[in-house]
Design an enzyme around this catalytic site. Sequence first.
Site, mmCIF file in Angstrom:
data_model
loop_
_atom_site.group_PDB
_atom_site.id
_atom_site.type_symbol
_atom_site.label_atom_id
_atom_site.label_comp_id
_atom_site.label_asym_id
_atom_site.label_seq_id
_atom_site.Cartn_x
_atom_site.Cartn_y
_atom_site.Cartn_z
ATOM 1 N N CYS A 119 47.072 6.397 40.579
ATOM 2 C CA CYS A 119 46.237 7.261 39.723
ATOM 3 C C CYS A 119 44.760 7.139 40.078
ATOM 4 O O CYS A 119 43.931 7.827 39.491
ATOM 5 C CB CYS A 119 46.494 6.980 38.248
ATOM 6 S SG CYS A 119 45.873 5.379 37.699
ATOM 7 N N ASP A 351 28.417 61.347 29.628
ATOM 8 C CA ASP A 351 27.322 61.295 30.590
ATOM 9 C C ASP A 351 26.030 60.895 29.880
ATOM 10 O O ASP A 351 25.915 61.005 28.658
ATOM 11 C CB ASP A 351 27.133 62.656 31.260
ATOM 12 C CG ASP A 351 28.307 63.002 32.166
ATOM 13 O OD1 ASP A 351 28.991 62.063 32.616
ATOM 14 O OD2 ASP A 351 28.543 64.198 32.401
HETATM 15 ZN ZN LIG Z 1 47.608 4.035 37.890
#
Ligand SMILES: [Zn+2]
Length: 536
Positions: A119, A351
């Site tokens: 991680c 317009d």
């Molecule tokens: Zn980890």
Amino acid sequence: MRKIASKDLGMLPLKEKDRPIVRALLSAGCCARCILRFCCIGLQSAYRQSYEDLMNELQTFVSAGGCGKSHDVADHEHTEDPPCKRVKLDTVEGDTEVVPHAQAESDLDTAEPKVCVVCLGVLQHFCDKTFAKKVSEAVTAEGYQFDSLVLSVSLPAQLSVREHSTWLLVKKEVREKGLCLGKDDVIQVKEAFKWIMNGLVSQELCVPVLAKSLFEVSVGFTHPETDGDCHFLATTCSDCFKPAKNKQSVFTRMAVVKALEKITDENFRRQFPCPPKCPTTRCTAQDIQCLHVSVFVAGRYNKFSRTLPQTPWVIDGERRMESSVEELITAPLLSAFRSEGFNFSSSGREDVDVRTLGNGRPFAVELLNPHRSQFSKEEVRELQEAINKSSDKIRVRDLQIVTRDAVGHMKEGEEEKTKSYGALIWTQRPIEKEDIEFIKDIKELKIAQKTPLRVLHRRPLAVRQRVIHTMTARFLDAHHFHLHLRTQAGTYIKEFVHGDFGRTRPNLCDLMKTDTDILELDVESVDVDWPPAVGD
Ligand SMILES: [Zn+2]
Ligand SMILES: *[C@@H]1O[C@H](CO)[C@@H](O)[C@H](O)[C@H]1NC(C)=O
Ligand SMILES: *[C@@H]1O[C@H](CO)[C@@H](O)[C@H](O)[C@H]1NC(C)=O
């Protein structure tokens, strides 16, 4: 054996079969929470324990297996390792205290506070009250109005590569023990992150953190040191990595996941270390991003000016008109909703020189990323008044907050709707009252209109069939009369009057047997029954 384990395990629902996995992952340099993930622990409270406690429990767990009186066969291969040295444990951010505890084999040496190989520190250093406070302070500083939020996390793409490498390691361990484990059973980093952080952020901000909410808080992580981890995949799956316009790198998380699905285990092992190499730095948290879903506001507008375009009129980067309907309506909305931008749409458009009278033209404004989104009916009425007072060129009625789906009604069946117009007509040949009487007898006149010359630069060339339902004429003088028309929406009225060099057939010149031109045009009603009227 089971007895010792469960006594030492505290609250962790680890089983005997997990012991070799825990051991292998500890020595591979996985953090405690990643170990829980690979042991497929779905007990959320396990992840919420303090990192130290968790690491302690895991190390006690492996040493119970390694140093316990009874060994099972599964642990046999590790019994040569020196038992139960005392070493210090990883320290986590903001906590320099060194916690001594019983720890096992030298290959599990965690003497240095190491960044998790999987991680990259996300579940070690960014899953605590300190980081929850940081997130909450960033959110509070943005000043949004919200009563719940969803927390979303974006992780560096190489995390998937490292996850895969670690998975192969676990798979080998599991297979050797004759066990069975599916990759889908592994808990995702994002999931574990949310299990820990949702509650902490919720406590800080005093609102529920849910799986779905109108308000999204995004936390992103990068880890430049390991960006190169993904690169070898490009040679294994060139199809997976296509440059995309708004992406800095071709190695998006999606592309990496796709390439990982294709690569064989053998090929992966040959090209990427298994377990992954230890990083020296932890992830960097990016700025917290907040996003509130759009709020839609609808109403009807009148335009009383013949020098006001509907949208800003810019030619070659230069403004041609000082304002526009869109800007006059949205300016007070943008500031009230503290919105980052808008998207204006309407049922047709007029317009610059055309007024829109009567009940007005339906419009809707999408307010992007509004910081404020809740308004009472009275507050919406005040907003309408503010728009009305800001200029005498426009007025707004029936202003209301609507859903995204409701805005679709405005565009639905637009072609079938009817619009009414008033026009001031000039005729080349002098006329008398009787010369225009035949006009009121014309019903359901079918005309064919080639795309007008004046819009050819932005619309494809096509021939459109339109119906003029009814017309009435009011004589003014020898060269002028007032023409009232009820037509199918999308009819080009100016072209019907002057003929556009024969591109609209039949046209008013054909009918009058003289050249005619249009001097002024007003939209008198747009028969779209949306948005509903707002009572006082
Ligand atoms: Zn980890
Ligand atoms: C604006 O609206 C159009 C059509 O409703 C949509 O396609 C477009 O993505 C919107 N733009 C933004 C910035 O949301
Ligand atoms: C704004 O002007 C419209 C059109 O004149 C009117 O119907 C509406 O009541 C006005 N609203 C407010 C709040 O001033």
